[in-house]
Scaffold this active site. Sequence first.
Site, PDB file in Angstrom:
ATOM      1  N   SER A 141       0.876  -1.177   0.000  1.00 29.60           N
ATOM      2  CA  SER A 141       0.000   0.000   0.000  1.00 29.60           C
ATOM      3  C   SER A 141       0.913   1.227   0.000  1.00 29.60           C
ATOM      4  O   SER A 141       2.087   1.126   0.368  1.00 29.60           O
ATOM      5  CB  SER A 141      -0.853  -0.027   1.271  1.00 29.60           C
ATOM      6  OG  SER A 141      -1.441   1.228   1.493  1.00 29.60           O
ATOM      7  N   TYR A 189      -2.523  -0.942  10.242  1.00 29.66           N
ATOM      8  CA  TYR A 189      -2.577  -1.328   8.824  1.00 29.66           C
ATOM      9  C   TYR A 189      -1.282  -0.922   8.134  1.00 29.66           C
ATOM     10  O   TYR A 189      -0.648  -1.724   7.437  1.00 29.66           O
ATOM     11  CB  TYR A 189      -3.789  -0.670   8.155  1.00 29.66           C
ATOM     12  CG  TYR A 189      -3.880  -0.892   6.657  1.00 29.66           C
ATOM     13  CD1 TYR A 189      -4.404  -2.076   6.138  1.00 29.66           C
ATOM     14  CD2 TYR A 189      -3.456   0.085   5.757  1.00 29.66           C
ATOM     15  CE1 TYR A 189      -4.493  -2.278   4.758  1.00 29.66           C
ATOM     16  CE2 TYR A 189      -3.549  -0.103   4.383  1.00 29.66           C
ATOM     17  CZ  TYR A 189      -4.061  -1.287   3.890  1.00 29.66           C
ATOM     18  OH  TYR A 189      -4.153  -1.477   2.531  1.00 29.66           O
TER      19      TYR A 189
HETATM   20  P1  NAP Z   1     -11.558  -5.669  -0.127  1.00 31.99           P
HETATM   21  O1  NAP Z   1     -12.474  -5.230  -1.211  1.00 31.99           O
HETATM   22  O2  NAP Z   1     -11.902  -5.396   1.294  1.00 31.99           O
HETATM   23  O3  NAP Z   1     -11.290  -7.222  -0.316  1.00 31.99           O
HETATM   24  C1  NAP Z   1     -10.467  -7.890   0.601  1.00 31.99           C
HETATM   25  C2  NAP Z   1     -10.634  -9.372   0.428  1.00 31.99           C
HETATM   26  O4  NAP Z   1      -9.871 -10.030   1.459  1.00 31.99           O
HETATM   27  C3  NAP Z   1     -12.070  -9.832   0.595  1.00 31.99           C
HETATM   28  O5  NAP Z   1     -12.354 -10.851  -0.343  1.00 31.99           O
HETATM   29  C4  NAP Z   1     -12.091 -10.365   2.013  1.00 31.99           C
HETATM   30  O6  NAP Z   1     -13.034 -11.383   2.236  1.00 31.99           O
HETATM   31  C5  NAP Z   1     -10.701 -10.953   2.128  1.00 31.99           C
HETATM   32  N1  NAP Z   1     -10.345 -11.119   3.537  1.00 31.99           N
HETATM   33  C6  NAP Z   1     -10.327 -10.165   4.490  1.00 31.99           C
HETATM   34  N2  NAP Z   1     -10.027 -10.729   5.672  1.00 31.99           N
HETATM   35  C7  NAP Z   1      -9.869 -12.054   5.455  1.00 31.99           C
HETATM   36  C8  NAP Z   1      -9.582 -13.162   6.293  1.00 31.99           C
HETATM   37  N3  NAP Z   1      -9.442 -13.023   7.598  1.00 31.99           N
HETATM   38  N4  NAP Z   1      -9.481 -14.385   5.733  1.00 31.99           N
HETATM   39  C9  NAP Z   1      -9.654 -14.562   4.406  1.00 31.99           C
HETATM   40  N5  NAP Z   1      -9.956 -13.547   3.564  1.00 31.99           N
HETATM   41  C10 NAP Z   1     -10.060 -12.310   4.092  1.00 31.99           C
HETATM   42  O7  NAP Z   1     -10.120  -5.046  -0.302  1.00 31.99           O
HETATM   43  P2  NAP Z   1      -9.322  -4.554  -1.615  1.00 31.99           P
HETATM   44  O8  NAP Z   1      -9.441  -3.095  -1.681  1.00 31.99           O
HETATM   45  O9  NAP Z   1      -9.667  -5.398  -2.768  1.00 31.99           O
HETATM   46  O10 NAP Z   1      -7.834  -4.847  -1.148  1.00 31.99           O
HETATM   47  C11 NAP Z   1      -7.048  -5.897  -1.656  1.00 31.99           C
HETATM   48  C12 NAP Z   1      -5.622  -5.660  -1.238  1.00 31.99           C
HETATM   49  O11 NAP Z   1      -5.158  -4.418  -1.779  1.00 31.99           O
HETATM   50  C13 NAP Z   1      -5.418  -5.547   0.262  1.00 31.99           C
HETATM   51  O12 NAP Z   1      -4.210  -6.166   0.608  1.00 31.99           O
HETATM   52  C14 NAP Z   1      -5.334  -4.071   0.517  1.00 31.99           C
HETATM   53  O13 NAP Z   1      -4.596  -3.763   1.661  1.00 31.99           O
HETATM   54  C15 NAP Z   1      -4.633  -3.610  -0.744  1.00 31.99           C
HETATM   55  N6  NAP Z   1      -4.825  -2.188  -1.110  1.00 31.99           N
HETATM   56  C16 NAP Z   1      -6.025  -1.758  -1.569  1.00 31.99           C
HETATM   57  C17 NAP Z   1      -6.161  -0.424  -1.938  1.00 31.99           C
HETATM   58  C18 NAP Z   1      -7.474   0.125  -2.485  1.00 31.99           C
HETATM   59  O14 NAP Z   1      -7.543   1.324  -2.789  1.00 31.99           O
HETATM   60  N7  NAP Z   1      -8.510  -0.678  -2.627  1.00 31.99           N
HETATM   61  C19 NAP Z   1      -5.083   0.459  -1.854  1.00 31.99           C
HETATM   62  C20 NAP Z   1      -3.882  -0.023  -1.368  1.00 31.99           C
HETATM   63  C21 NAP Z   1      -3.757  -1.359  -1.002  1.00 31.99           C
HETATM   64  P3  NAP Z   1     -14.570 -11.027   2.518  1.00 31.99           P
HETATM   65  O15 NAP Z   1     -15.133 -10.612   1.207  1.00 31.99           O
HETATM   66  O16 NAP Z   1     -15.111 -12.303   3.026  1.00 31.99           O
HETATM   67  O17 NAP Z   1     -14.578  -9.929   3.534  1.00 31.99           O
END
Ligand code: NAP
Length: 245
Positions: free
Chosen positions: A153, A166
């Site tokens: 991130s 985080y």
């Molecule tokens: P998201 O929409 O919240 O999706 C996260 C996924 O991880 C969901 O499928 C969730 O499952 C799963 N998850 C969370 N806790 C879990 C657990 N305990 N066991 C198994 N699965 C789990 O997040 P995202 O935005 O796609 O983020 C994906 C990655 O990108 C993350 O590492 C995040 O830190 C990183 N990131 C995102 C952004 C952004 O702008 N979106 C920016 C920087 C970094 P559920 O659906 O069941 O909750």
Amino acid sequence: MLEFQAVKDFLNNKTILVTGAGDGIGRAAALEYAKYGATVILLGRTVKKLEAVYDQIVESGAPMPAIIPLDLKGATEQNYIDMAETIEQQFGHLDGVLHNASLLGALGPFEHLDVSSMEDIMKINVTAPAMMTKALLPVLRKAPSASIIFTSSGVGRKGRAYWGPYAISKFATEGMMEVLADECDGTSVIVNTINPGATRTEMRAKAYPAEDPMSLKTAQEIMPTYLYLMSDDAKSVNGQKLSAQ
Ligand code: NAP
């Protein structure tokens, strides 16, 4: 944005595991990897969401995926050892892992840091991918070449006020990548991080509730970097901190 021209079927005969494959960026990556011919192992905690991705992949005519329901919060080292054994039995080897699942937790000043919540964040974001990688390394080494992607991130590269555990977990993720990439240097396994950048997902909306989601790139739009690191073009890319935007 990386200019990677994915060619049809370039992931044919590759098996790729994606964590957090039921939603957001993980879902988009699983669909993209399948679209280019990979057999995708969908890992996540909400079975309904994983099944929806599974069905979408099957309907598209891509190779039959697999589902591993697992909550990273409660998973033990034995769970990962069993998982690695099953993958080896079913697929023989593993060509890629995208560690994508993460927990954001509450944002706020350091004085308000909740230790129990911090422990959950460190377990899901750092210890779980470390244990999983440890268990999977032997089966990754059985592939002709293998790629491990950890998800970082912006706040894992430059600390920012109020991002607490985080951000700390994402710095640990970058550190884990550097240690493992150095150990894998000159081998068939490459290890890198991707910072997705601001992307239209549930997690982003939670962190920035006042933001207009339509101003952000979709998860599908940031996929070229995720595809590139699973391609043979990236065979010698190791220990790098990439940005998807
Ligand atoms: P998201 O929409 O919240 O999706 C996260 C996924 O991880 C969901 O499928 C969730 O499952 C799963 N998850 C969370 N806790 C879990 C657990 N305990 N066991 C198994 N699965 C789990 O997040 P995202 O935005 O796609 O983020 C994906 C990655 O990108 C993350 O590492 C995040 O830190 C990183 N990131 C995102 C952004 C952004 O702008 N979106 C920016 C920087 C970094 P559920 O659906 O069941 O909750």
